[in-house]
Structure formats: structure tokens, C-alpha cells
Design an enzyme around this catalytic site. Structure first.
Site, PDB file in Angstrom:
ATOM      1  CB  CYS A 124      25.278  54.208  74.847  1.00 52.71           C
ATOM      2  SG  CYS A 124      26.179  55.844  74.918  1.00 52.71           S
TER       3      CYS A 124
ATOM      4  CG  PHE B 210      24.500  41.975  53.465  1.00 51.38           C
ATOM      5  CD1 PHE B 210      23.357  42.034  54.057  1.00 51.38           C
ATOM      6  CD2 PHE B 210      24.970  42.925  52.913  1.00 51.38           C
ATOM      7  CE1 PHE B 210      22.574  43.070  53.817  1.00 51.38           C
ATOM      8  CE2 PHE B 210      24.631  43.944  52.674  1.00 51.38           C
ATOM      9  CZ  PHE B 210      23.269  44.161  53.429  1.00 51.38           C
TER      10      PHE B 210
END
Length: 274
Positions: free
Chosen positions: A124, A264
């Protein structure tokens, strides 16, 4: 005499059968624990009020509650006077360690988004807010003015975080977050079944230790969602380094908040979003 209820641990044992092409191997394995945590807020002589319910990995519950309150703008770090498990007589014994009450120095009005919706999940974040625009205008701290990690330090951070992911090593089913200084030294690392909970825990750990919530860098074991950038902005964090990719909204908010955003990230490569 009734058996004393044990506090739930961060992982549980389970029996599994591992299937290969030519054989089956029964063995014991571990699963990450997922339990609800209700956060209540109390101020002065007022009775405690439910602020939020989230699914989390048991452990560092007080830090999770403190970090969540700071990130949601319910309380400033200095307003927390006590954090304790709830001892209400109407609680079932197995729920004894699943309700935390935070006492504040002054009466706090819960933001509108928490008045009618007080249940969340381990995933959430913005789902509990009235709108994305409401989230974009949420409380933010003073922007980070100190040094930030350069590209060489950034590429080392995920491996440093991974070395301290003890629950992930045992279960493979948990996220991690860490706060680091500009030189790449990890100040605190926490793990949880929920990415957002892990971030709340690391900031809560600093707050409860009397340290600033802000830091040069937040390191994440996965992708970067909008809600995680929002938490970083609320704490005054200078940069975010993640193993995975950011979303478009995460990149937008990071730019608006003046947060360096890296994705990344591995030892040989990292992408900075400008």
C-alpha cells in the site's frame, strides 16, 4: 495455566517437496512471515485512534509505526513521545503484538485520506490517498543540501545492501531498504514483505534513535514506485538508488523534489534519470 503467546517471528518453517526432472526431494524451507499491524495514535488525554492497518513482516514494529507517521505527515519526528504495543483487554492474545500505539505531544488530526480508509496492505502507498494530485502536494521536508553519492559509489550500493539482507537469504520473499551516506556507508538496513514498510522502518529507526530522518541516499532492492519517492521527499533524502526501474510518476516526483534518481543499478552499470 494457559500457554504464553509467542511474538511472531520474521520467518516460519514449512515442509516442501522440491521436484526435479528425475527425483523429488522433501525438505524443510522457510517462508517470510506476513501479519497485520494496526497503528494507533494517541495525544494528551484523548483515546487512541486507528490511523492505519498494514500487512508487514513482524520485527521493528515501532520503527515502522514511527516512519509511517512521519512519511504521512501525521507527526513531526520530535512529536513522538512513546511507542508501545497495545494492552487493551479486548485484544485476542494472538493479536497482542499486532497493535502499536504511538503517543504524540499534541493532538493530531489525521489527514482526510485516513479518516475513512484505515486499512492497507503490504503493497500500500498511494492507494490510500484521495488522488494522485493530493499525493503530489503532500508534505515534504527541507531538500537535502549535503553531499550525494557519485556514480562509482552508486554502483556499489546494491551489493552492500544485499550482504545485509539476512531474511532474504533465508526466505527469498522479502524486500529491503537502506539509508546510506555519500561515501556509501550503510547507516541502517531493514527488510519487510512490503517495500513501503521497509522504507518506513529505516526512517523510523533513525527517528527513534534520535537521528535525523534525512540521509544522502535511500537504497532499494527492487523497483521505484511513486510512493517510495514520496516517502523520500517527506524525509528529506537526497538520492534514491534502486536495483530495478522507476515508474514515470516516480521520475517526475524525484525531479520536482530535487532527488537524484538511479535505476537498473549493478556493479557495472546504473542509469540516472534527469
Amino acid at each position: 495455566m494457559s500457554e504464553r503467546v509467542r511474538r511472531p517471528g520474521p520467518s516460519v518453517r514449512t515442509r516442501v517437496v522440491e521436484h526435479f526432472a528425475e527425483r523429488e526431494v522433501p525438505r524443510e524451507d522457510r517462508l517470510i512471515t506476513e501479519e497485520p499491524l494496526e497503528i494507533r495514535v494517541r495525544a494528551r488525554a484523548l483515546p487512541p485512534r486507528r490511523a492505519w492497518v498494514t500487512m508487514r513482516t513482524p520485527g521493528h514494529d515501532f520503527e515502522l509505526a514511527a516512519g509511517w507517521l512521519v512519511h504521512e505527515g501525521v507527526a513531526d519526528p520530535g512529536a513522538l513521545t512513546q511507542v508501545a504495543y497495545c494492552t487493551d483487554t479486548d485484544l485476542a492474545p494472538e493479536q497482542e503484538f499486532n497493535v502499536v500505539t504511538v503517543t504524540l505531544t499534541d493532538a493530531a488530526d489525521l489527514p482526510h485520506r485516513h479518516v475513512s480508509a484505515s486499512a492497507g496492505s503490504s503493497a500500500c502507498g498511494v492507494c490510500g490517498k484521495d488522488s494522485v494530485e493530493d499525493a503530489l502536494t503532500a508534505r515534504t521536508a527541507t531538500p537535502w543540501s549535503g553531499s550525494r553519492p557519485d556514480a562509482d559509489v552508486v554502483r556499489r550500493l546494491p551489493d552492500a545492501l544485499r550482504e545485509r539482507q539476512t531474511l532474504f537469504e533465508r526466505t527469498g520473499g522479502v524486500h529491503a531498504a537502506g539509508l546510506a551516506d555519500a561515501d556509501g556507508t550503510l547507516l541502517v538496513v531493514r527488510e519487510d514483505v512490503g517495500r513501503h514498510n521497509a522504507v518506513d522502518k529505516v526512517v523510523g529507526a533513525r527517528v527513534l534513535a534520535g537521528e535525523p530522518a534525512a540521509a544522502a541516499c535511500l537504497v532499494l532492492s527492487g523497483r521505484v514506485g511513486f510512493e517510495l519517492v514520496q516517502k523520500a521527499a517527506a524525509s528529506g533524502i537526497g538520492s534514491i538508488v534502486a536495483v530495478g526501474a522507476p515508474t514515470s510518476l516516480a521520475a517526475r516526483l524525484a525531479q520536482d523534489a530535487g532527488i537524484d534518481l538511479w535505476g537498473f543499478t549493478s556493479p557495472g552499470r546504473s542509469v540516472r534519470y534527469c
